[in-house]
Design an enzyme around this catalytic site. Sequence first.
Site, short mmCIF file in Angstrom:
data_model
loop_
_atom_site.label_atom_id
_atom_site.label_comp_id
_atom_site.label_asym_id
_atom_site.label_seq_id
_atom_site.Cartn_x
_atom_site.Cartn_y
_atom_site.Cartn_z
N ASP A 22 -7.11 1.69 9.45
CA ASP A 22 -7.10 3.14 9.68
C ASP A 22 -8.22 3.49 10.41
O ASP A 22 -9.14 2.71 10.42
CB ASP A 22 -6.99 3.85 8.43
CG ASP A 22 -5.47 3.52 7.63
OD1 ASP A 22 -4.49 3.72 8.34
OD2 ASP A 22 -5.42 3.43 6.51
N TYR A 38 -4.65 -4.43 11.13
CA TYR A 38 -4.29 -2.96 11.16
C TYR A 38 -5.52 -2.36 10.45
O TYR A 38 -5.70 -2.48 9.36
CB TYR A 38 -2.96 -2.93 10.41
CG TYR A 38 -2.46 -1.28 10.48
CD1 TYR A 38 -1.79 -0.88 11.45
CD2 TYR A 38 -3.18 -0.63 9.65
CE1 TYR A 38 -1.32 0.39 11.47
CE2 TYR A 38 -2.66 0.77 9.48
CZ TYR A 38 -1.59 1.30 10.54
OH TYR A 38 -1.40 2.74 10.57
N ARG A 98 4.75 7.43 -6.93
CA ARG A 98 4.10 8.25 -7.85
C ARG A 98 5.28 8.87 -8.69
O ARG A 98 6.23 9.14 -8.26
CB ARG A 98 3.38 9.52 -7.08
CG ARG A 98 2.35 9.04 -6.19
CD ARG A 98 1.35 10.35 -5.61
NE ARG A 98 0.65 9.73 -4.71
CZ ARG A 98 0.60 10.16 -3.43
NH1 ARG A 98 1.38 11.13 -2.96
NH2 ARG A 98 -0.38 9.93 -2.59
N ARG A 105 10.73 7.92 14.10
CA ARG A 105 10.43 9.19 13.67
C ARG A 105 10.30 10.19 14.74
O ARG A 105 10.19 9.81 15.88
CB ARG A 105 9.12 9.11 12.84
CG ARG A 105 8.05 8.52 13.73
CD ARG A 105 6.85 8.35 12.92
NE ARG A 105 5.43 7.89 13.55
CZ ARG A 105 4.15 7.85 13.16
NH1 ARG A 105 3.92 8.26 11.85
NH2 ARG A 105 3.49 7.37 13.72
N ARG A 122 0.88 -1.02 -0.03
CA ARG A 122 0.06 -0.10 0.05
C ARG A 122 0.83 1.17 -0.11
O ARG A 122 0.50 2.24 0.06
CB ARG A 122 -1.00 -0.07 1.23
CG ARG A 122 -0.10 0.16 2.46
CD ARG A 122 -1.27 0.15 3.64
NE ARG A 122 -0.63 0.51 4.95
CZ ARG A 122 -1.47 1.05 5.79
NH1 ARG A 122 -2.65 1.37 5.77
NH2 ARG A 122 -0.79 1.73 7.25
N ARG A 142 3.79 -5.58 17.83
CA ARG A 142 4.72 -4.64 18.15
C ARG A 142 4.31 -3.71 19.03
O ARG A 142 3.35 -3.04 18.81
CB ARG A 142 5.36 -4.10 16.76
CG ARG A 142 6.14 -4.80 15.87
CD ARG A 142 7.54 -5.61 16.65
NE ARG A 142 8.69 -4.33 16.23
CZ ARG A 142 9.81 -4.42 17.12
NH1 ARG A 142 10.02 -5.39 17.92
NH2 ARG A 142 10.53 -3.25 16.74
N GLU A 161 9.75 8.44 18.60
CA GLU A 161 9.00 7.05 18.63
C GLU A 161 9.96 5.80 18.48
O GLU A 161 10.53 5.73 17.42
CB GLU A 161 8.02 7.10 17.38
CG GLU A 161 6.76 5.98 17.60
CD GLU A 161 5.84 6.32 16.55
OE1 GLU A 161 5.66 5.52 15.79
OE2 GLU A 161 4.83 7.60 16.50
#
Length: 373
Positions: free
Chosen positions: A355, A353, A175, A285, A171, A253, A305
Site C-alpha cells: 500500500d 504488494y 465486520r 470494477r 486482510r 498480473r 478495469e
Amino acid sequence: MRYDYLIVGTGLFGAVFAHEMRQAGKKCLCIDQRDHIGGNIYTRQEHGIWVHQYGAHIFHTSDERVWDYVNRFARFNHFVNAPVAVYGKELYNLPFNMNTFSRMWGIRTPEEARRIIEDQRREAAVETPRNLEEQALSLVGRDVYEKLVKEYTQKQWGRSCRELPAFIIRRLPVRFTYDNNYFSDRYQGIPEGGYTQIVEKLLEGIPVELGVTYRQFVAANGTLAQPHTFDRILYTGMIDAYYDYRLGELQYRSLRFEEEVLEGCENYQGNAVVNYTSKEVPYTRIIEHKHFEFGTGPDTVITREYPVAWKRGDEPYYPINDQENSALYARYLELARQEGNVLFGGRLGQYKYYDMDKVIAEALKLAESQLQQ
C-alpha cells in the site's frame, strides 16, 4: 556529471528516496521509462476531473509519521472508501459487514449473521486453510464466497481460488457492524488536486529524464565522452528484468484500462468504486473519478478495469506471491545481496504488494539506512 545516486523510477518509492537524499545534500538523477513522473499514482485532469490513470489509489494509514509526511506535500480531503459490489442484479456493500449480510440473507442483527456464517463454516469443515477458497469459506461461509469472492478473484488473478495462496484474502475486512468504510486505518483521504503534485514537490530541484529505460540510459551513457557517474543505483523496476531474467521470469498480473468521458452525465454510478463479481462481466470494477473529490460538474469520467495475463512489455501491476514465485524471488534477492552499489525498492524491486503508506515507510527506512553509512 557525478551523482551520488541514479534512481530508476519516479514512482512514490523513488521520489521519496530522492527527496530525502537531496535534503541530506546528496546529488541524485532520476530516470523513468514512462513519459511522466509519479508511477502508478499519476493523476491528470480530464474535463476538470482528476483521473487516476492507473486505477484507484486511496491513501490510508495508521502510521502517524507517514501521514504527517505526506501532508507536507498535499492537502487531503475526507474521502472514505466504501465500494459496492454487483452480482447479477444484486448490489452488496463492501467490505463484508451487516449491510452485506442483511442484503444477502434478509436478517438484521449481528447474532443472526454470526449464526448463519458459523453454520456455513461448519459445513465447509475447514480446519487449516490451504488455499484462498478454504480461507474464504472459513471466514465468511459459502454464500458470500460464491457471490462476492470466487468469480471476482478468479478474474483478478487468472486462476482458480484453489490454486491461490490463502494469505491473499486474510486482510479482507469482515465486520458485524453497519460500517461501510473499507479501511480501519486512522487516517484516510485523497489529495485535493491529485497525486502527481506530491511527486512534483518531492522531486523539486532533482534532474529527471523521462521516456528512457535503464538499459537505454546505460547504453547511451556509455557512448558519451564524459558520461555520468554514480556511486549507487536505486532500481525500482522489476528485479528479474534488471538481471535480464537470467534465473527465469517472475509472474505478475497486468491490467487494461478502458476510459470513457461521459459528457452531460453528472453522475454515472453514484460511487467512486463499483466491483463486478460475476464472471459474466469481463471487467472487475468501474471507477468514477469525480467522486474521489466530491465533484459536482456536468460531466464525468469512468474507467473500466480489466485484469489480463502479463507478458514481457506489459506493465506489471501485481506480483503473484505464491510459493514458486517466492522461491525464485529469493534467488534473485541473493544476486542483489552480492551487488555492492545497487539497491532495490518498491513493489517491483522487492516483489511485494505494498500500500502507499508502506511504500513511503520503506523508502524512508532505506534513506535513513543509507545516510547512516
